[in-house]
Design an enzyme around this catalytic site. Structure first.
Site, PDB file in Angstrom:
ATOM      1  N   LYS A 232     -10.564  -2.419  -3.884  1.00  0.00           N
ATOM      2  CA  LYS A 232     -10.429  -3.652  -3.105  1.00  0.00           C
ATOM      3  C   LYS A 232     -11.448  -3.684  -1.971  1.00  0.00           C
ATOM      4  CE  LYS A 232      -6.868  -6.556  -1.097  1.00  0.00           C
ATOM      5  NZ  LYS A 232      -5.405  -6.732  -1.048  1.00  0.00           N
TER       6      LYS A 232
ATOM      7  N   ASN B 168     -10.016  -8.514   1.142  1.00  0.00           N
ATOM      8  CA  ASN B 168      -8.934  -8.101   1.998  1.00  0.00           C
ATOM      9  C   ASN B 168      -9.040  -8.995   3.240  1.00  0.00           C
ATOM     10  OD1 ASN B 168      -6.933  -6.608   3.417  1.00  0.00           O
ATOM     11  ND2 ASN B 168      -7.499  -4.794   2.245  1.00  0.00           N
ATOM     12  N   THR B 169      -8.282  -8.717   4.271  1.00  0.00           N
ATOM     13  CA  THR B 169      -8.272  -9.603   5.443  1.00  0.00           C
ATOM     14  C   THR B 169      -9.498  -9.411   6.333  1.00  0.00           C
ATOM     15  OG1 THR B 169      -6.983  -7.930   6.600  1.00  0.00           O
ATOM     16  CG2 THR B 169      -5.760  -9.689   5.514  1.00  0.00           C
TER      17      THR B 169
ATOM     18  N   THR C 225      -0.491 -14.427   1.224  1.00  0.00           N
ATOM     19  CA  THR C 225       0.262 -15.129   2.268  1.00  0.00           C
ATOM     20  C   THR C 225       1.102 -16.293   1.758  1.00  0.00           C
ATOM     21  OG1 THR C 225      -1.469 -14.503   3.837  1.00  0.00           O
ATOM     22  CG2 THR C 225       0.007 -16.255   4.519  1.00  0.00           C
TER      23      THR C 225
ATOM     24  N   GLY D  85       0.275  -1.945   9.595  1.00  0.00           N
ATOM     25  CA  GLY D  85       0.028  -0.506   9.706  1.00  0.00           C
ATOM     26  C   GLY D  85       0.576   0.262   8.518  1.00  0.00           C
TER      27      GLY D  85
ATOM     28  N   CYS E 118      -8.262  -1.738   4.610  1.00  0.00           N
ATOM     29  CA  CYS E 118      -7.239  -2.175   5.546  1.00  0.00           C
ATOM     30  C   CYS E 118      -7.774  -2.052   6.959  1.00  0.00           C
ATOM     31  CB  CYS E 118      -5.976  -1.331   5.418  1.00  0.00           C
ATOM     32  SG  CYS E 118      -4.712  -1.931   6.551  1.00  0.00           S
TER      33      CYS E 118
ATOM     34  N   GLY F  74      -6.377 -16.834   0.467  1.00  0.00           N
ATOM     35  CA  GLY F  74      -5.941 -18.192   0.766  1.00  0.00           C
ATOM     36  C   GLY F  74      -5.484 -19.024  -0.411  1.00  0.00           C
TER      37      GLY F  74
ATOM     38  N   GLY G 116       0.812  -1.214   0.000  1.00  0.00           N
ATOM     39  CA  GLY G 116       0.000   0.000   0.000  1.00  0.00           C
ATOM     40  C   GLY G 116       0.845   1.263   0.000  1.00  0.00           C
TER      41      GLY G 116
HETATM   42  C1  FMN Z   1       1.314  -8.942   5.995  1.00  0.00           C
HETATM   43  C2  FMN Z   1       0.237  -8.486   5.056  1.00  0.00           C
HETATM   44  C3  FMN Z   1       0.197  -7.168   4.606  1.00  0.00           C
HETATM   45  C4  FMN Z   1      -0.803  -6.724   3.748  1.00  0.00           C
HETATM   46  N1  FMN Z   1      -0.801  -5.426   3.281  1.00  0.00           N
HETATM   47  C5  FMN Z   1      -1.769  -5.025   2.411  1.00  0.00           C
HETATM   48  C6  FMN Z   1      -1.746  -3.705   1.833  1.00  0.00           C
HETATM   49  O1  FMN Z   1      -0.825  -2.918   2.093  1.00  0.00           O
HETATM   50  N2  FMN Z   1      -2.746  -3.338   0.988  1.00  0.00           N
HETATM   51  C7  FMN Z   1      -3.769  -4.209   0.661  1.00  0.00           C
HETATM   52  O2  FMN Z   1      -4.660  -3.842  -0.119  1.00  0.00           O
HETATM   53  N3  FMN Z   1      -3.803  -5.465   1.144  1.00  0.00           N
HETATM   54  C8  FMN Z   1      -2.836  -5.887   2.007  1.00  0.00           C
HETATM   55  N4  FMN Z   1      -2.876  -7.182   2.500  1.00  0.00           N
HETATM   56  C9  FMN Z   1      -3.992  -8.076   2.144  1.00  0.00           C
HETATM   57  C10 FMN Z   1      -3.599  -9.014   1.002  1.00  0.00           C
HETATM   58  O3  FMN Z   1      -3.329  -8.289  -0.166  1.00  0.00           O
HETATM   59  C11 FMN Z   1      -4.739 -10.011   0.727  1.00  0.00           C
HETATM   60  O4  FMN Z   1      -5.890  -9.276   0.362  1.00  0.00           O
HETATM   61  C12 FMN Z   1      -5.059 -10.874   1.936  1.00  0.00           C
HETATM   62  O5  FMN Z   1      -3.877 -11.246   2.593  1.00  0.00           O
HETATM   63  C13 FMN Z   1      -5.830 -12.151   1.552  1.00  0.00           C
HETATM   64  O6  FMN Z   1      -5.095 -12.938   0.646  1.00  0.00           O
HETATM   65  P1  FMN Z   1      -4.194 -14.177   1.126  1.00  0.00           P
HETATM   66  O7  FMN Z   1      -5.061 -15.056   1.984  1.00  0.00           O
HETATM   67  O8  FMN Z   1      -3.725 -14.858  -0.123  1.00  0.00           O
HETATM   68  O9  FMN Z   1      -3.051 -13.615   1.921  1.00  0.00           O
HETATM   69  C14 FMN Z   1      -1.833  -7.630   3.344  1.00  0.00           C
HETATM   70  C15 FMN Z   1      -1.788  -8.960   3.790  1.00  0.00           C
HETATM   71  C16 FMN Z   1      -0.780  -9.416   4.646  1.00  0.00           C
HETATM   72  C17 FMN Z   1      -0.773 -10.849   5.103  1.00  0.00           C
END
Ligand code: FMN
Ligand code: FAD
Ligand code: FAD
Ligand code: FMN
Ligand code: FES
Ligand code: FES
Lengths: 311, 269, 311, 269
Positions: free
Chosen positions: C172, C199-200, C273, C79, C137, C251, C53
């Site tokens: 997003k 996103n998470t 991840t 953050g 976020c 995931g 980001g």
């Molecule tokens: C450590 C970490 C940092 C992340 N930073 C951002 C970010 O800066 N901007 C954003 O849009 N998503 C961010 N995400 C979310 C990921 O892009 C993604 O949407 C989320 O992890 C789900 O996908 P995954 O299960 O494959 O990790 C971050 C995820 C993780 C684990």
């Protein structure tokens, strides 16, 4: 009958005037009608359990496949197959009364009226400690909306249920919402004596070979260790929003997991999916909590409730 | 029903992807032919759920064996176990093959379904009931993996089929079954195998109105009746309602073929 | 430069007029600024990646601990530590232009103005294919509300961003909402060219020994295989609600996982991840998708998009 | 930085809970003292993330070893590996111990922190720099588990302390360090151990203004700089801003002690 000797007094907790010998409760839909576990564990050692969702009339449930395992959890779309409130009162309760454990009747309906009807039937039953209103089952939405996802609908139903209920009312929250605090406040204002959370998160798994959902119903409820962090967060949020006792649920499989929820704000906890892959898990968690009290020299687990230290 | 941790005596590969797991139990485990167990490699974090496996053989009151095909994560975890390894087990589960009122028996095994009928064959032989075995597999390798040698050792009349003709008759196992019944034989059919095979066996049984029992499969969450996830659709008088679905784990896994609604498959595959 | 030979033409997809050599994209926050992977994978084979980001000004991020692993996933509260839009344009873009892969600039801000300022800075940059608005976020909420959880706020920001953006705009989505379809519709009506999700999910993990949250920030974002079923469900829901191309996230760790999202309605996918514990996973997924096309004799993966068969 | 799958040569337990893992690599892996690797038992579904381990020893260009303490799920999974087992590895990672401009060296190892300094001691000895080693552990068992024998074999001046006094001097390892410096010795300190120990070492170094380098730990998501999860707080001129946090994996794991804000602990424990 006196089973008192079985119990570690340090683990006793109270929810809406009901005393649980310990905070470990079998979660609805994962503990059958309790009796299925009589062969596996000492039901008298169990804090309590919540029955499979009971409706006014017996329900067929969804066509198979109904479950599929995912990483760290499972999806289910059982569709509330159950024997019905009447059969529970007549066939199961008499057998359950032999045990010294709190029986929570988990209630389900498709409409407010269904819920009230089920509660009225259960009011006749002897040996039920409390009702748990399942307004958050993601696998049976009628007309597209789940009552539990709308504060207004949830509060309305809670109010009616509270009026009908001859016993304390626990309302089970849906995690599939933007702000669970708002939902919790609305339900507590409407008269809920306690809240249990969380129910399952709506998920889907696709069979790439057939290009069909792995569950016949399409979507299902996600449960198991995978959802624990979400559940702990929600318990913590709700604990700061309402002042009724909370029952924490979601991915609990060990005493350490249970303690996370208690520290986050839960008075008791429910164990669901873990009962499937570790049928004696409830007993292990109870022993684990006693061990923890030994280590920390704690005389009452209640002193841990909501004791989270924020940095 | 016993919840325990068993110890691996051996875990031999019979053919690529097929293994024979012998387990030692601390206590006696009374099992009847057709019953199953929920097994999981001890302390394995993934997958979480145990898997269902028919008891293949009872080597002694405390030693039982299982025959399994490596399908995915759960059976893969089991395949890594060596002698002395630990296995979480809930056993015995489900009902058993009813052989009392059967004069003459037919046993149909399809693929790894064979695991559920070896003990049945032994019982039928012991009870002195005339028994014909039909054993189908996709190839000779798979047939060996599904315990062909153990079935041969029974010295019961045995017809083997393979999809590719690498062993025995080429084609599906239901073909010789059908010919056999056409010859006018009256016997009770006991079948275990893939859903499509059992569905066909059920049709044939109806056609020749032969009594027929099938051991079914479904993805299982618990194995002891509490998750209600393992259901199959059964025929009921009225419309769909409570009772329209039965649990494979506790109401089965063995059902009379004519109560099953074969058009509703319990598995995604 | 011509890298065409590297690419399997059957895997090419288009999003908002941008051609991706394949649907495999590195997810924001898990792919750094791309260059960190140059030693590990062939960036020219990669469909694209989304940067960490980027904000108008560099950000410090949260104090440690920032991450903790959970069953099937992890919680993070980074953050948004980042070098800032300007440094990205000046120091990273020139190096990235050497590679034949689509660079998506993930944009973040604390206010609408911050976002616009960042976009204006990035507009000067050469070699950015699109912007991905991170309005979801969970680790930086100002004044308690996350823009991405409110359809109104999200639509308002999307409209402003679209006006400022010299490139296609991907927004997003946050999964922490009751109805993601409603959110998606609002954002698309406001002008988003594409949506990426999810996103998470907000979660928390408690250290029972210290009774503190394991993350200094308190809560964090849950990612990894644990959330896949929720993500697949949401992609399927949104696919039926809007008609812009979707990028599925959540995931994904294998070609089979990627195919689940594509069948559910995604045109492309992002891997997050999994890059941590399997740094070459993107390459494996690309090869896996080619293998799948071979097996099924498929000449274009796009024919699979949203091909879910419902029972 | 190489992403590869290594093969287990041996995985011997030195003391309960402490193991020495020797890995064979297909290609040459150039490592400098203090660098680390991200390791994970191959094809293990849980835990997902790899774990960071300092390279303990280079037995040859293709054979490296690691010394680890079984803490939780990840190290437990590693502890089950036998000869021939597979390990996913990303290596080498991080910076290394700077020894160029150090005349005389002090090495402080606390618990398993020893794993990060054995190669450093070897290098210092090879470079002919006068070196004093302080080796602390909670008990004799742990000292043995942390490679005490290997340190003894270096034939460098070695002071051992244990919390329970079961071996060497009773108490913390920083006590003899302090006495040593009080004697007026000027030397560069290299320390690796628990956060509290390194924090104390940093204080002592400041007091005697001795140059001091510490190898830090933090929970790591990736190990190669992309997750930004492994940060430590460092001293900066202005208020908290970009640059206030540095990544242990790529900016470290070795930092001059005086740049670290020791009051901000990177670990929950
Ligand atoms: C450590 C970490 C940092 C992340 N930073 C951002 C970010 O800066 N901007 C954003 O849009 N998503 C961010 N995400 C979310 C990921 O892009 C993604 O949407 C989320 O992890 C789900 O996908 P995954 O299960 O494959 O990790 C971050 C995820 C993780 C684990
Ligand atoms: C009563 C009963 C007895 C059984 N006895 C045996 C036996 O003796 N030997 C043997 O090898 N297998 C037996 N099975 C099947 C066995 O349980 C499955 O092969 C096993 O669960 C697959 O688990 P997995 O983790 O390896 O594969 P998963 O990763 O769980 O699944 C891999 C593939 O197998 C399918 N699958 C998942 N669960 C089942 C299931 N319960 N039945 C069939 N397919 C499934 C999935 O849809 C997927 O396509 C039995 C099943 C039942 C219900
Ligand atoms: C650069 C670096 C080098 C390291 N070198 C070694 C080494 O040579 N030998 C060795 O035994 N250990 C080493 N560690 C520590 C090792 O990485 C952790 O012990 C390991 O990650 C624990 O994983 P686990 O799954 O077994 O425990 P987990 O289940 O992950 O955690 C168990 C306990 O350990 C704590 N923990 C988790 N991650 C870490 C971490 N990264 N560091 C310290 N504690 C942690 C958790 O908070 C928890 O309390 C090193 C760490 C770093 C950052
Ligand atoms: C197969 C299955 C059936 C369930 N049925 C019910 C139900 O009837 N009523 C209810 O309130 N919750 C039901 N639940 C939800 C659980 O009670 C529990 O809230 C959820 O599974 C999360 O806890 P866990 O992660 O420990 O399983 C069911 C869960 C599962 C897995
Ligand atoms: S497997 Fe749970 S009820 Fe049958
Ligand atoms: S471990 Fe990911 S940045 Fe350091």
């Amino acid at each position: 009958m006196n089973f008192a000797l079985n119990h570690d007094p340090r683990l006793a907790v109270e929810i809406a005037g009901i005393r649980f010998n310990n905070p470990v409760i079998g979660a609805s839909g994962t503990f059958g009608y309790g009796l299925e576990f009589a062969e596996l564990i000492d039901l008298n050692r169990l804090g309590g359990f919540s029955t499979k969702g009971l409706s006014a009339r017996p329900l067929a449930g969804n066509p198979p496949p109904r479950i599929v395992e995912t990483h760290g959890g499972m999806l289910n779309a059982i569709g509330l197959q159950n024997i019905g409130a009447r059969a529970f009162v007549e066939d199961k309760l008499p057998l359950l009364r032999r045990y010294d454990t709190r029986v929570i009747a988990n209630v389900f309906g498709y409409s407010d009226e269904d819920y009230i009807e089920a509660i009225n039937i259960l009011n006749d039953g002897e040996g039920i400690a409390a009702y748990e209103l399942n307004i958050s089952c993601p696998n049976v939405k009628e007309g597209g909306i789940v009552i539990g996802n709308s504060s207004v609908a949830a509060a309305r139903l809670t109010e009616k249920a509270k009026r009908a209920a001859a016993r304390p009312l626990i309302v089970k929250l849906s995690p599939n919402v933007t702000d669970i605090r708002e939902l919790a406040r609305a339900i507590v204002s409407a008269g809920a004596d306690s809240l249990s959370l969380i129910n399952t998160l709506v998920g889907m798994s696709v069979d790439v070979n057939t290009r069909q959902p792995r569950l016949n119903y399409g979507t299902g409820g996600l449960s198991g260790p995978a959802i624990k962090p979400i559940a702990v967060r929600m318990v913590h949020e709700v604990a700061s929003a309402v002042n009724v006792p909370l029952i924490g649920i979601g991915g609990i499989a060990s005493a350490m997991d249970a303690l996370e929820f208690i520290i986050a704000g839960a008075t008791a906890i429910q164990i669901g999916t873990a009962n499937y892959y570790d049928p004696t898990v409830t007993m292990k968690v109870i022993s684990g909590l006693s061990d923890y009290c030994d280590c920390c020299g704690m005389d009452n687990i209640t002193s841990l409730i909501g004791s989270l230290i924020k940095s | 029903m016993i919840e325990t941790i068993a110890t691996v005596e051996s875990n031999r590969e019979l053919a690529t992807g097929y293994r024979h797991l012998i387990l030692n139990f601390d206590e006696e485990v009374p099992v009847r032919a057709g019953q199953f167990a929920m097994l999981k490699a001890h302390a394995a974090y993934e997958p979480l759920l145990r898997r269902a496996f028919a008891v293949y053989r009872a080597h002694g009151p405390r030693q039982l064996s299982f025959l399994y095909q490596v399908m995915g994560r759960g059976t893969e975890a089991l395949s890594y176990l060596d002698r002395g390894g630990k296995v979480e087990a809930l056993i015995p589960l489900g009902n058993s093959w009813p052989i009392e009122n059967c004069e003459r028996a037919i046993v149909v095994a399809g693929g790894i379904g064979s695991a559920s009928v070896l003990m049945l064959c032994e019982e039928l032989a012991r009870a002195g009931k005339e028994t014909q075995v039909f054993f189908g597999a996709s190839s000779e390798r798979v047939a060996v993996g599904c315990g062909l040698e153990d079935f041969r050792a029974l010295n019961l009349p045995l017809v083997v089929t393979t999809d590719d003709g690498s062993l025995g008759e080429r084609g599906v196992v239901t073909a010789p079954l059908e010919r056999y019944l056409r010859e006018g034989v009256r016997a009770t059919i006991h079948a275990c195998g893939p859903w499509v095979m059992m569905k066909r066996v059920a049709e044939i049984a109806r056609e020749f109105d032969a009594p027929c029992f099938t051991s079914l499969e479904a993805p299982m969450g618990c194995g002891f009746g509490v998750c209600v996830g393992c259901v199959v659709a059964v025929k009921t008088a009225g419309p769909i309602g409570y009772g329209s679905y039965k649990r494979v784990c506790t109401d089965g896994s063995i059902f009379p073929a004519d109560v099953i609604r074969w058009e509703v498959n319990a598995m995604t595959l």
